[in-house]
Design a protein around this motif. Sequence first.
Motif, mmCIF file in Angstrom:
data_model
loop_
_atom_site.group_PDB
_atom_site.id
_atom_site.type_symbol
_atom_site.label_atom_id
_atom_site.label_comp_id
_atom_site.label_asym_id
_atom_site.label_seq_id
_atom_site.Cartn_x
_atom_site.Cartn_y
_atom_site.Cartn_z
ATOM 1 N N UNK A 58 1.916 9.286 13.416
ATOM 2 C CA UNK A 58 1.235 8.285 14.553
ATOM 3 C C UNK A 58 0.186 7.755 14.055
ATOM 4 N N UNK A 59 -0.731 7.509 13.371
ATOM 5 C CA UNK A 59 -1.703 6.774 13.171
ATOM 6 C C UNK A 59 -1.194 5.475 12.739
ATOM 7 N N UNK A 80 0.104 4.042 15.806
ATOM 8 C CA UNK A 80 -0.992 3.557 16.842
ATOM 9 C C UNK A 80 -1.623 2.250 15.895
ATOM 10 N N UNK A 81 -1.925 2.038 15.080
ATOM 11 C CA UNK A 81 -2.528 0.734 13.911
ATOM 12 C C UNK A 81 -1.661 -0.302 13.413
ATOM 13 N N UNK A 82 0.030 -0.391 13.219
ATOM 14 C CA UNK A 82 0.429 -0.681 12.473
ATOM 15 C C UNK A 82 1.881 -0.861 13.730
ATOM 16 N N UNK A 124 -7.692 4.748 9.535
ATOM 17 C CA UNK A 124 -7.856 6.035 10.171
ATOM 18 C C UNK A 124 -6.606 6.720 9.567
ATOM 19 N N UNK A 125 -5.784 6.216 8.422
ATOM 20 C CA UNK A 125 -4.884 6.538 7.810
ATOM 21 C C UNK A 125 -4.942 7.186 6.873
ATOM 22 N N UNK A 171 0.841 -1.397 0.079
ATOM 23 C CA UNK A 171 0.063 -0.225 -0.064
ATOM 24 C C UNK A 171 1.050 1.271 0.648
ATOM 25 N N UNK A 172 0.834 2.294 -0.420
ATOM 26 C CA UNK A 172 1.128 2.977 -1.113
ATOM 27 C C UNK A 172 0.835 4.464 -0.240
ATOM 28 N N UNK A 173 1.840 5.560 1.108
ATOM 29 C CA UNK A 173 0.784 6.041 1.806
ATOM 30 C C UNK A 173 1.633 7.316 1.883
#
Length: 179
Positions: A45-46, A49-51, A87-88, A31-33
């Motif tokens: 931060x997200x 928290x998630x990964x 959330x990302x 997944x490209x962010x």
Amino acid sequence: MIRLAAETPLGGLCVSHGDLTLTELPAVRLTLLAPWPGEARAMSHALQAAHGVYFPEPGETLENGGTRILWAGRAQALLAGPAPAKELSHHGAVVDQTEGWAGIRLEGADAALVLARLCPLDLRGKAFQAGRTARSLLGHMNAQITAVDGGFELLVMRSMARTAATEIEHAMRNVAARG
């Protein structure tokens, strides 16, 4: 009844020349962010928290269990492994790239010499240690090159996977012949 079978981009490639081995990596979700302007810190931060990983600095690769994140350019990263947390998407673009990439692993003591024939970067051990990653050219193709213990992992566009494997194998033969 006809049954269709999924094929990998390189059909399970595994070739060796001398001490060098080139293998196809198993498919993994990519997944490209890309954080929106002013959202880089919030995206990081997200992610944490998630990964359990933060947004990488230039050239950095981070891992946490089955989650891996690779710096992929200015304000870009590739999340490898899990589905991205919802959330990302509040902080930037989140784009599934899974079907667009193919992974290759080059292993052996002379792996950096092989890639030196195809890539303009200095990939020798002291200059490019395990855990470092870069976006660069591989021959005439774009590639994500990551140093790992014993060699390199490369991501290339799926449509160029066979060309990349052929060019790397040709360089492997030449390096092995010198030994």
